[in-house]
Design a protein around this motif. Structure first.
Motif, PDB file in Angstrom:
ATOM      1  N   VAL A   1       0.837  -1.203   0.000  1.00 59.43           N
ATOM      2  CA  VAL A   1       0.000   0.000   0.000  1.00 59.43           C
ATOM      3  C   VAL A   1       0.873   1.254   0.000  1.00 59.43           C
ATOM      4  O   VAL A   1       0.611   2.205  -0.733  1.00 59.43           O
ATOM      5  N   ALA A   2       1.920   1.245   0.815  1.00 62.03           N
ATOM      6  CA  ALA A   2       2.818   2.411   0.867  1.00 62.03           C
ATOM      7  C   ALA A   2       3.435   2.685  -0.497  1.00 62.03           C
ATOM      8  O   ALA A   2       3.602   3.841  -0.882  1.00 62.03           O
ATOM      9  N   ALA A   3       3.748   1.633  -1.242  1.00 68.43           N
ATOM     10  CA  ALA A   3       4.330   1.804  -2.576  1.00 68.43           C
ATOM     11  C   ALA A   3       3.324   2.401  -3.552  1.00 68.43           C
ATOM     12  O   ALA A   3       3.711   3.055  -4.524  1.00 68.43           O
ATOM     13  N   LEU A   4       2.042   2.195  -3.298  1.00 70.90           N
ATOM     14  CA  LEU A   4       0.997   2.700  -4.191  1.00 70.90           C
ATOM     15  C   LEU A   4       0.548   4.109  -3.855  1.00 70.90           C
ATOM     16  O   LEU A   4      -0.136   4.750  -4.641  1.00 70.90           O
ATOM     17  N   VAL A   5       0.913   4.594  -2.686  1.00 67.62           N
ATOM     18  CA  VAL A   5       0.499   5.925  -2.252  1.00 67.62           C
ATOM     19  C   VAL A   5       1.237   6.979  -3.079  1.00 67.62           C
ATOM     20  O   VAL A   5       2.453   6.902  -3.253  1.00 67.62           O
ATOM     21  N   PRO A   6       0.511   7.947  -3.595  1.00 64.73           N
ATOM     22  CA  PRO A   6       1.160   8.994  -4.402  1.00 64.73           C
ATOM     23  C   PRO A   6       2.204   9.757  -3.580  1.00 64.73           C
ATOM     24  O   PRO A   6       1.991  10.035  -2.402  1.00 64.73           O
ATOM     25  N   ILE A   7       3.326  10.070  -4.215  1.00 68.48           N
ATOM     26  CA  ILE A   7       4.375  10.810  -3.506  1.00 68.48           C
ATOM     27  C   ILE A   7       4.379  12.290  -3.862  1.00 68.48           C
ATOM     28  O   ILE A   7       5.003  13.083  -3.178  1.00 68.48           O
ATOM     29  N   GLU A   8       3.675  12.673  -4.912  1.00 66.38           N
ATOM     30  CA  GLU A   8       3.651  14.090  -5.285  1.00 66.38           C
ATOM     31  C   GLU A   8       2.748  14.861  -4.332  1.00 66.38           C
ATOM     32  O   GLU A   8       1.852  14.300  -3.703  1.00 66.38           O
ATOM     33  N   HIS A   9       2.970  16.123  -4.229  1.00 71.35           N
ATOM     34  CA  HIS A   9       2.183  17.001  -3.367  1.00 71.35           C
ATOM     35  C   HIS A   9       1.167  17.721  -4.247  1.00 71.35           C
ATOM     36  O   HIS A   9       1.474  18.749  -4.847  1.00 71.35           O
ATOM     37  N   SER A  10      -0.044  17.139  -4.307  1.00 70.71           N
ATOM     38  CA  SER A  10      -1.087  17.729  -5.136  1.00 70.71           C
ATOM     39  C   SER A  10      -2.448  17.438  -4.511  1.00 70.71           C
ATOM     40  O   SER A  10      -2.573  16.589  -3.626  1.00 70.71           O
ATOM     41  N   LYS A  11      -3.450  18.128  -5.006  1.00 71.42           N
ATOM     42  CA  LYS A  11      -4.812  17.887  -4.527  1.00 71.42           C
ATOM     43  C   LYS A  11      -5.239  16.465  -4.861  1.00 71.42           C
ATOM     44  O   LYS A  11      -5.890  15.805  -4.052  1.00 71.42           O
ATOM     45  N   GLU A  12      -4.856  15.970  -6.044  1.00 71.47           N
ATOM     46  CA  GLU A  12      -5.214  14.611  -6.444  1.00 71.47           C
ATOM     47  C   GLU A  12      -4.597  13.590  -5.500  1.00 71.47           C
ATOM     48  O   GLU A  12      -5.246  12.620  -5.111  1.00 71.47           O
ATOM     49  N   ALA A  13      -3.341  13.807  -5.117  1.00 73.01           N
ATOM     50  CA  ALA A  13      -2.668  12.887  -4.189  1.00 73.01           C
ATOM     51  C   ALA A  13      -3.359  12.905  -2.834  1.00 73.01           C
ATOM     52  O   ALA A  13      -3.577  11.857  -2.218  1.00 73.01           O
ATOM     53  N   LEU A  14      -3.724  14.083  -2.377  1.00 75.90           N
ATOM     54  CA  LEU A  14      -4.411  14.204  -1.097  1.00 75.90           C
ATOM     55  C   LEU A  14      -5.784  13.527  -1.157  1.00 75.90           C
ATOM     56  O   LEU A  14      -6.183  12.819  -0.217  1.00 75.90           O
ATOM     57  N   ASP A  15      -6.501  13.717  -2.258  1.00 76.17           N
ATOM     58  CA  ASP A  15      -7.794  13.051  -2.428  1.00 76.17           C
ATOM     59  C   ASP A  15      -7.630  11.533  -2.402  1.00 76.17           C
ATOM     60  O   ASP A  15      -8.427  10.825  -1.783  1.00 76.17           O
ATOM     61  N   GLU A  16      -6.611  11.049  -3.072  1.00 74.79           N
ATOM     62  CA  GLU A  16      -6.342   9.607  -3.099  1.00 74.79           C
ATOM     63  C   GLU A  16      -6.046   9.087  -1.693  1.00 74.79           C
ATOM     64  O   GLU A  16      -6.544   8.031  -1.284  1.00 74.79           O
ATOM     65  N   LEU A  17      -5.249   9.820  -0.938  1.00 73.16           N
ATOM     66  CA  LEU A  17      -4.935   9.422   0.440  1.00 73.16           C
ATOM     67  C   LEU A  17      -6.192   9.427   1.307  1.00 73.16           C
ATOM     68  O   LEU A  17      -6.372   8.535   2.154  1.00 73.16           O
ATOM     69  N   ASN A  18      -7.062  10.407   1.122  1.00 66.73           N
ATOM     70  CA  ASN A  18      -8.310  10.454   1.885  1.00 66.73           C
ATOM     71  C   ASN A  18      -9.203   9.260   1.559  1.00 66.73           C
ATOM     72  O   ASN A  18      -9.806   8.664   2.455  1.00 66.73           O
TER      73      ASN A  18
END
Length: 142
Positions: free
Chosen positions: A99-116
């Protein structure tokens, strides 16, 4: 409905394609496929409602069906996804590392939405596990 490893491989080819493919085109992209085996697998996938005929095309003197996926990979059943991951990922890699490998590493709204969304899925799964454990505990007390 569960898919075999080969069905998952064919679905992956179709999901990655930007347009519907004929069986011959699938075979070209499939390292393990023959026309007969891919035809058999695609018939099974049609019956399981994972793919559909999207039209016809003439290839030489033959008419071939164009096949497209109708099952969205993001909405694929959990067992199908799990089987696909089990097929690709070595057993030595833990679920948390995967799961950690699949988590986006960029700092963007899309990455934050994905993490949420991931956080919501984790909370939902924790609730299911806790409920199941509670039910097991209650049934063993009786």
């Amino acid at each position: 409905m569960k898919l075999t490893t080969r069905e998952i491989e064919i679905m992956q080819i179709l999901w990655e394609s930007e347009e519907p493919l004929t069986v011959a085109e699938i075979v070209e992209r499939d390292e393990n496929g023959t026309i007969d085996s891919v035809q058999r697998i695609t018939k099974s996938l049609i019956k399981k409602n994972f793919i559909a005929v999207d039209g016809y095309t003439q290839v030489g003197k033959k008419i071939s069906r164009k096949l497209k996926p109708i099952a969205d990979p993001q909405k694929a059943e959990l067992p199908v996804l799990k089987k696909f991951i089990d097929f690709l990922v070595p057993k030595s890699i833990s679920a948390s590392n995967l799961v950690a490998a699949l988590v986006p590493i960029e700092h963007s709204k899309e990455a934050l939405d994905e993490l949420n969304m991931l956080e919501q899925e984790i909370l939902k799964r924790k609730e299911e596990i806790l409920k199941s454990m509670e039910e097991e505990s209650n049934s063993s007390e009786v």
